[in-house]
Design a protein around this motif. Structure first.
Motif, PDB file in Angstrom:
ATOM      1  N   LEU A 197       0.840  -1.189   0.000  1.00 37.90           N
ATOM      2  CA  LEU A 197       0.000   0.000   0.000  1.00 37.90           C
ATOM      3  C   LEU A 197       0.880   1.246   0.000  1.00 37.90           C
ATOM      4  N   PHE A 198       0.566   2.182  -0.885  1.00 36.92           N
ATOM      5  CA  PHE A 198       1.267   3.455  -0.960  1.00 36.92           C
ATOM      6  C   PHE A 198       0.280   4.553  -0.569  1.00 36.92           C
ATOM      7  N   ALA A 199       0.766   5.574   0.140  1.00 37.78           N
ATOM      8  CA  ALA A 199      -0.116   6.655   0.586  1.00 37.78           C
ATOM      9  C   ALA A 199       0.532   8.013   0.352  1.00 37.78           C
ATOM     10  N   CYS A 200      -0.312   8.995   0.126  1.00 33.82           N
ATOM     11  CA  CYS A 200       0.118  10.386  -0.044  1.00 33.82           C
ATOM     12  C   CYS A 200      -0.901  11.269   0.670  1.00 33.82           C
ATOM     13  N   LYS A 201      -0.431  12.124   1.579  1.00 36.29           N
ATOM     14  CA  LYS A 201      -1.360  12.996   2.296  1.00 36.29           C
ATOM     15  C   LYS A 201      -1.284  14.446   1.841  1.00 36.29           C
ATOM     16  N   ASN A 202      -0.447  14.731   0.866  1.00 39.25           N
ATOM     17  CA  ASN A 202      -0.312  16.109   0.384  1.00 39.25           C
ATOM     18  C   ASN A 202      -0.261  16.184  -1.140  1.00 39.25           C
ATOM     19  N   ALA A 203      -1.146  15.447  -1.779  1.00 37.56           N
ATOM     20  CA  ALA A 203      -1.217  15.492  -3.244  1.00 37.56           C
ATOM     21  C   ALA A 203      -1.655  16.894  -3.678  1.00 37.56           C
ATOM     22  N   LYS A 204      -1.129  17.323  -4.792  1.00 32.91           N
ATOM     23  CA  LYS A 204      -1.465  18.648  -5.326  1.00 32.91           C
ATOM     24  C   LYS A 204      -2.491  18.490  -6.441  1.00 32.91           C
ATOM     25  N   VAL A 205      -3.583  19.228  -6.322  1.00 37.63           N
ATOM     26  CA  VAL A 205      -4.627  19.227  -7.345  1.00 37.63           C
ATOM     27  C   VAL A 205      -4.804  20.671  -7.797  1.00 37.63           C
ATOM     28  N   SER A 206      -4.677  20.900  -9.097  1.00 44.09           N
ATOM     29  CA  SER A 206      -4.822  22.249  -9.650  1.00 44.09           C
ATOM     30  C   SER A 206      -6.009  22.290 -10.603  1.00 44.09           C
ATOM     31  N   LEU A 207      -6.727  23.396 -10.558  1.00 47.87           N
ATOM     32  CA  LEU A 207      -7.857  23.640 -11.452  1.00 47.87           C
ATOM     33  C   LEU A 207      -7.524  24.808 -12.354  1.00 47.87           C
TER      34      LEU A 207
ATOM     35  N   ALA B 187      -4.774  17.186  -0.782  1.00 47.52           N
ATOM     36  CA  ALA B 187      -5.524  16.005  -1.197  1.00 47.52           C
ATOM     37  C   ALA B 187      -4.816  14.757  -0.658  1.00 47.52           C
ATOM     38  N   ALA B 188      -5.576  13.722  -0.423  1.00 52.71           N
ATOM     39  CA  ALA B 188      -5.018  12.462   0.063  1.00 52.71           C
ATOM     40  C   ALA B 188      -5.252  11.391  -0.990  1.00 52.71           C
ATOM     41  N   SER B 189      -4.324  10.432  -1.049  1.00 49.36           N
ATOM     42  CA  SER B 189      -4.464   9.344  -2.008  1.00 49.36           C
ATOM     43  C   SER B 189      -3.847   8.073  -1.444  1.00 49.36           C
ATOM     44  N   VAL B 190      -4.423   6.954  -1.811  1.00 52.29           N
ATOM     45  CA  VAL B 190      -3.834   5.648  -1.519  1.00 52.29           C
ATOM     46  C   VAL B 190      -3.846   4.818  -2.799  1.00 52.29           C
ATOM     47  N   TYR B 191      -2.836   3.968  -2.920  1.00 55.68           N
ATOM     48  CA  TYR B 191      -2.716   3.104  -4.087  1.00 55.68           C
ATOM     49  C   TYR B 191      -2.222   1.742  -3.629  1.00 55.68           C
ATOM     50  N   LYS B 192      -2.910   0.689  -4.023  1.00 54.17           N
ATOM     51  CA  LYS B 192      -2.514  -0.683  -3.706  1.00 54.17           C
ATOM     52  C   LYS B 192      -1.882  -1.285  -4.952  1.00 54.17           C
TER      53      LYS B 192
ATOM     54  N   THR C 221      -0.937  15.711  -8.948  1.00 53.32           N
ATOM     55  CA  THR C 221       0.414  15.213  -8.713  1.00 53.32           C
ATOM     56  C   THR C 221       0.473  14.663  -7.292  1.00 53.32           C
ATOM     57  N   ALA C 222       0.907  13.412  -7.154  1.00 47.09           N
ATOM     58  CA  ALA C 222       1.012  12.790  -5.832  1.00 47.09           C
ATOM     59  C   ALA C 222       2.346  12.068  -5.723  1.00 47.09           C
ATOM     60  N   THR C 223       3.014  12.250  -4.615  1.00 50.37           N
ATOM     61  CA  THR C 223       4.237  11.508  -4.305  1.00 50.37           C
ATOM     62  C   THR C 223       3.909  10.597  -3.129  1.00 50.37           C
ATOM     63  N   TYR C 224       4.087   9.304  -3.346  1.00 51.55           N
ATOM     64  CA  TYR C 224       3.655   8.301  -2.380  1.00 51.55           C
ATOM     65  C   TYR C 224       4.778   7.844  -1.459  1.00 51.55           C
ATOM     66  N   ILE C 225       4.380   7.417  -0.265  1.00 47.58           N
ATOM     67  CA  ILE C 225       5.280   6.704   0.619  1.00 47.58           C
ATOM     68  C   ILE C 225       4.702   5.304   0.804  1.00 47.58           C
TER      69      ILE C 225
END
Length: 178
Positions: free
Chosen positions: A20-30, A46-51, A172-176
């Motif tokens: 599982l990868f997680a990101c709690k500071n993803a950047k979303v631009s409009l 923005a938050a994201s998780v990726y399995k 844009t998201a950078t995962y840990i």
């Protein structure tokens, strides 16, 4: 942080068989390009998780976290268009097709199919993106368009020359690794 916990709770029952990868500071631009005025806004919360083994992916962005150059734009965005008190988050929950190998450096083009919910309206979407792996660091980038009408976001005729009918979204998201 609350948004990341919600996403992790959604993914944890499925975690036993994968990374599982997680990101709690993803950047979303409009970005809205209109005849009279271009509008830009950015959220870095923005938050994201990726399995990685199943391709399950989720994003959650608090609508009120978007920052604009002009405070009046931000106020109108939250109160008149997005109704942020009623619809506090935009989300995407889906699955990446053709899973990338996140153990090897490289850039991997992907498509994610799932549910995009904006302004309380859910649409099934396939969104293009790319994972980049460099020295063990994993990031994700995507650009796509959201049509206001698809999510019942009303643009008053008085301001139609200031706000585009389609909004460009960049993520844009950078995962840990968790």
């Amino acid at each position: 942080m609350k948004h990341l916990l919600i996403l992790l709770a959604w993914m944890l029952p499925h975690q036993a068989d994968g990374t599982l990868f997680a990101c709690k500071n993803a950047k979303v631009s409009l970005y809205s390009k209109a005849p009279l005025e271009d509008i830009r806004a950015t959220s870095a919360t923005a938050a994201s998780v990726y399995k990685a083994t199943t391709g399950e992916v989720a994003f959650n962005v608090p609508i009120r976290s978007f920052k604009f150059q002009k405070s009046l734009m931000q106020e109108h965005f939250n109160e008149n268009y997005m109704e942020s008190d009623k619809f506090p988050n935009a989300t995407f929950k889906g699955k990446v097709q053709s899973l990338p190998d996140l153990t090897k450096d490289g850039t991997y083009a992907v498509k994610a199919t799932g549910d995009l919910t904006v302004h309380g309206v859910t649409q099934n979407r396939t969104i293009d993106g790319a994972f980049t792996v460099k020295g063990g660091a994993v990031s994700f980038n995507s650009e796509f368009t959201v049509k206001c009408v698809d999510h019942k976001i009303d643009i008053p005729k008085l301001v139609f020359q200031k706000i585009a009918e389609s909004i460009s979204v960049s993520v844009t998201a950078t995962y840990i690794k968790n």
